[in-house]
Design an enzyme around this catalytic site. Structure first.
Site, PDB file in Angstrom:
ATOM      1  N   HIS A 115      40.349  42.177  47.761  1.00  0.00           N
ATOM      2  CA  HIS A 115      40.895  42.441  46.214  1.00  0.00           C
ATOM      3  C   HIS A 115      41.530  43.626  46.072  1.00  0.00           C
ATOM      4  CE1 HIS A 115      40.453  41.751  41.990  1.00  0.00           C
ATOM      5  NE2 HIS A 115      39.851  43.309  41.903  1.00  0.00           N
ATOM      6  N   ASP A 151      34.532  38.169  42.472  1.00  0.00           N
ATOM      7  CA  ASP A 151      34.489  39.405  43.206  1.00  0.00           C
ATOM      8  C   ASP A 151      33.470  40.304  43.323  1.00  0.00           C
ATOM      9  OD1 ASP A 151      37.365  38.929  43.698  1.00  0.00           O
ATOM     10  OD2 ASP A 151      37.655  39.798  41.689  1.00  0.00           O
TER      11      ASP A 151
END
Ligand code: GRF
Length: 210
Positions: A115, A151
């Protein structure tokens, strides 16, 4: 968990350009990561990641969400392809779909994502834009295990990237990319060496063996 000297079989899931795929493949070729990319899988037939894989003679599969009646059946097809390829670890690298529960459960503890921000700040699709918009002085990159959230899984590797005066989304993302090309191969190497132990939210990194 594979032993230190074994070579793990890796699948990379990518929807776009695939520069992280390229960096991972290069670090494997350079002998830095004891892995073999057994499959590059994409939901997007136009993904340049597929072309990068073909150039390296890495097997590819395209599985399109639109070819399935619903998300669970799509995820089951992805899981079947990954199991068919016998992969030990799944690396999401610019894969634009949130990994569905079928996929996460089938590869629990064996699926990672990268990410472009320092999680838990700025999760979601626009991590670079959101950090910039917020006025963050420092952003970065996070490699984490994937759970069923967006995430949210346990963090494996992070690297900070300063935000510079005059940065726009592109310039900041370019510098974050450079950090990604270090962080993802490192996380995969630690996994392949059997050195990652998940303890609740924390990932303990075991010391290098003799
Ligand atoms: C990377 O910035 C990654 O952090 C994000 O998507 C981007 C993929 O880039 N999840 P690429 O396709 O590897 O070039």
């Amino acid at each position: 968990m594979p032993g230190k000297r074994e070579v793990i079989k890796l699948a990379v899931l990518a929807s776009g350009s695939g520069t992280n795929l390229e960096a991972i493949a290069q670090s494997i070729d350079d002998g830095e990561v004891p892995a073999r990319i057994a499959l590059v899988l994409s939901d997007n037939p136009e993904a340049f990641a597929l072309e990068r894989a073909r150039r390296r003679d890495i097997p590819t599969r395209v599985i399109r969400l639109s070819d399935f009646p619903d998300r669970p059946s799509y995820d089951r097809a992805v899981v079947a392809a990954l199991q068919e390829a016998g992969v030990d670890l799944v690396a999401l690298a610019g894969y634009m779909l949130l990994a569905g529960p079928e996929l996460v459960r089938a590869f629990s503890g064996r699926i990672m994502n990268i990410h472009p921000a320092l999680l838990p700040s700025f999760p979601g699709t626009h991590g670079v834009r959101d950090a910039l918009g917020h006025g963050a002085r420092v952003s970065g990159v996070t490699v984490h295990f994937v759970d069923e959230g967006l995430d949210t899984g346990p963090i494996i590797v992070q690297e900070a990237v300063p935000v510079e005066e005059g940065d726009n989304e592109e310039s900041l993302h370019n510098r974050i990319h450079q950090a990604e090309y270090r962080a993802y191969p490192l996380a995969i190497r630690l996994f392949a060496e059997g050195r990652l132990v998940v303890e609740g939210r924390r990932v303990r990194v075991l010391p290098e063996g003799p």
